[in-house]
Every structure is written in structure tokens, then in C-alpha cells.
Design a protein around this motif. Sequence first.
Motif, short mmCIF file in Angstrom:
data_model
loop_
_atom_site.label_atom_id
_atom_site.label_comp_id
_atom_site.label_asym_id
_atom_site.label_seq_id
_atom_site.Cartn_x
_atom_site.Cartn_y
_atom_site.Cartn_z
N ASP A 247 0.84 -1.20 0.00
CA ASP A 247 0.00 0.00 0.00
C ASP A 247 0.87 1.25 0.00
O ASP A 247 1.94 1.28 0.62
N PRO A 248 0.44 2.32 -0.67
CA PRO A 248 1.22 3.56 -0.68
C PRO A 248 1.13 4.30 0.64
O PRO A 248 0.15 4.17 1.38
N GLY A 249 2.17 5.07 0.94
CA GLY A 249 2.09 5.98 2.07
C GLY A 249 2.97 5.63 3.25
O GLY A 249 2.56 4.87 4.12
N THR A 250 4.20 6.15 3.28
CA THR A 250 5.02 6.09 4.48
C THR A 250 4.72 7.33 5.29
O THR A 250 4.87 8.45 4.79
N VAL A 251 4.27 7.15 6.51
CA VAL A 251 3.84 8.31 7.30
C VAL A 251 4.57 8.36 8.62
O VAL A 251 4.97 7.34 9.17
N THR A 252 4.78 9.57 9.11
CA THR A 252 5.30 9.79 10.45
C THR A 252 4.13 10.25 11.31
O THR A 252 3.51 11.27 11.03
N VAL A 253 3.82 9.47 12.33
CA VAL A 253 2.64 9.73 13.15
C VAL A 253 2.98 9.55 14.62
O VAL A 253 4.00 8.95 14.97
N THR A 254 2.12 10.07 15.48
CA THR A 254 2.27 9.81 16.90
C THR A 254 1.82 8.38 17.18
O THR A 254 1.14 7.75 16.37
N ALA A 255 2.19 7.88 18.34
CA ALA A 255 1.81 6.52 18.70
C ALA A 255 0.29 6.36 18.71
O ALA A 255 -0.26 5.38 18.19
N LYS A 256 -0.41 7.33 19.28
CA LYS A 256 -1.87 7.25 19.34
C LYS A 256 -2.49 7.30 17.96
O LYS A 256 -3.43 6.55 17.65
N GLU A 257 -1.97 8.17 17.08
CA GLU A 257 -2.50 8.26 15.72
C GLU A 257 -2.31 6.94 14.97
O GLU A 257 -3.18 6.52 14.20
N ALA A 258 -1.17 6.29 15.19
CA ALA A 258 -0.91 5.02 14.52
C ALA A 258 -1.92 3.97 14.94
O ALA A 258 -2.54 3.31 14.10
N VAL A 259 -2.10 3.81 16.24
CA VAL A 259 -3.03 2.79 16.73
C VAL A 259 -4.47 3.13 16.34
O VAL A 259 -5.23 2.26 15.90
N ASP A 260 -4.85 4.39 16.45
CA ASP A 260 -6.20 4.80 16.03
C ASP A 260 -6.42 4.51 14.55
O ASP A 260 -7.52 4.10 14.14
N GLY A 261 -5.38 4.71 13.73
CA GLY A 261 -5.49 4.43 12.31
C GLY A 261 -5.69 2.95 12.04
O GLY A 261 -6.49 2.56 11.17
#
Length: 335
Positions: A247-261
Motif C-alpha cells: 500500500d502507498p504511504g510512508t507516514v510519520t505519526v504519533t503513537a496514538k495516531e498510529a493505533v487509532d489508524g
Amino acid sequence: MTDARPPGDDKAAFIAAARSNDAAQFALITEHYRRELQVHCYRMLAHYEDAQDMTQETFLRVWNKRESFKGDAALRTWLHRIATNACLDFLEKRDDRTPVPAELPGAGSEVRYLQPYPDRMLPEDPQESAVVRETIELAFIVAVQHLPPRQRAVFILRDVLGWPASKTADALELTVASVTSALQRARVTMREQLPDRRLDWRRPAAHELSDDERGVVKSYIEAHERNDLDGLTALLRDDLRFTMLPDPGTVTVTAKEAVDGWVSNGLFQRGYDDWRCTATTVNRMPAAALYLRTPDDPEYRLFTIAVLHIVDGRIAELTGFDATDKPWLGLPATL
């Protein structure tokens, strides 16, 4: 691995097999180099299956060119030269084997064709194993892909294998000045791609996982199997780099944003909440193989493999790969 000669009998036996057209003996000798040539092709291509194909193409070319080997150089050098040019020919014909602009703003470019490399297929030679971790980790492999193919070849031959400029120039049919210029440009790009990593690739580096890495993998597996979202969040850095290939999209996120995603995409919801995981390694990196059991299935089936880059006890990068229909990973299909 620089240009250390294999046992003397190897070169002599190779020449004898070539002159006598002894295909069986010829295959036996060249097979000794399969793993290191495949790693070399993987560094060039970032794709395990392509690397397998190009290693086989190398052996075909070696057989066809067998009479041209006079023993003036080490057999290993000659084989790497042929493998390098096989990869360059492959890249010249493919327009889908370069990084592409990321679809998400600020994500730069991404290598969507990246595949993991199973540790069981790495060279067994202690000298090669001593340097292999940092030159086969995913971040390094991705960074190398941002070099133009011939520049990539120069960089790998010079700064990874330690070849002198004259030998590299001869292998690639370039001038020494061209090789020197290409290497300088490649080093600039590698510093841009890996700003926080050391760049002395020829200095031996430990390849065993640390107790810290093993502990984080164990905690990650336990949290995943319990659907413990708070536990997963606690393991992730707040500047996590996350990728799920293809899947496309390497993202830098917070820990909470990652799990919520992950939750918003269905993970840890009904049908995606019955997990069993096993610890493993790929690319000399800690990883977890994730097995999912759906409500109507009696077995846990291999789903994804999560490759972790761990810094100071937390996960700084998580690269997920679709692990279905990839027997070459060496993982059981079901648990």
C-alpha cells in the motif's frame, strides 16, 4: 567481504570445469557463491524475488562466459562483476523499479516494490555476516534505491564491498574519474537519506539482536495477541515512521495516531481480533509474524510480517509486509 580469494583449488577447479564443459562440477563450484551474490543483487534491486531471478541469470551468464575467465582476478570478483551488470541490464528494462513520489504530503518518495529478505538465506560466511546487518537493513536498502542504477552499483562495489576505484571502473566499463565522481554524489544522497545512521559500511557491525530488541518484540507480540491497544501505544515512539507495503504511504505519526489508524481500518475489530504471533527476523532486523484466525476458520493463517526498528526500547519504524503467498519467507502458513 572485500576481495579475499576463495581456496586456490576453487579457481583451478572452476577453470578445469569450464574447459572440460563439466556442467555438474561447474554448478557445484558456483553454488558456493549463491547466497552472497543474491544479497548483492538484493542490495541493487530491493526485491527478493528479483534478486533470486538475477542470481540465476548471473549463473547462466557465467556458464556462457566461462571460457573468458583466465584466473587473473579472484573468482568472487568476476562473479560479482557479472551479477552487477545483470542487475543493471534488468533495471534498464524496468520503469517500475525506482522510488515514486509519495501520495501523502511531506512523505517524500517511497519504494513500493521493497520486499523483506529472509535471514535464513543470508551468507553463512562469518566475514560477510559481520558486515551484513547495516547494509541489508530496510532503511539502507531503501536509501540505496534513491541512487541512479549505475551510481548505485558504484556505491555498493566501492563502499560496501570495498573494491578499489580501478577495479570498479573496469567492472562497469567506466573511467576511474567517473567512478570517483559517482561515488561522491552517491555518498551525498546516502547522507541525506540516512541522516541519523553511521555511513562507514565496511566497518564490522554486530548482527545479533540485543536483549532490548528481543524484549520489545516480545511485548509487541503479547499486546497484539491481547488486543491491548494501550500496550501497543506505549511501545511506539511519538515520531513513528509507519509503512504497510504494497500500500502507498510512508507516514510519520504519533503513537496514538498510529493505533487509532489501525483500528479505523478494521484491525482489532470483530474478524480481525484473534491473533497469534511469532518472533522472527528479516534483514537482520527484529520482526513479528502475525497470524489471524477469522470466525469460520479453525486455523491461524499467516497475515503480515511487521519489521521493527527499535531505538532506546521503543519502536521507531514499523514496516509491514503482506506475508501471504510468500513461501520463501520460511514461515509456516498456518499455526
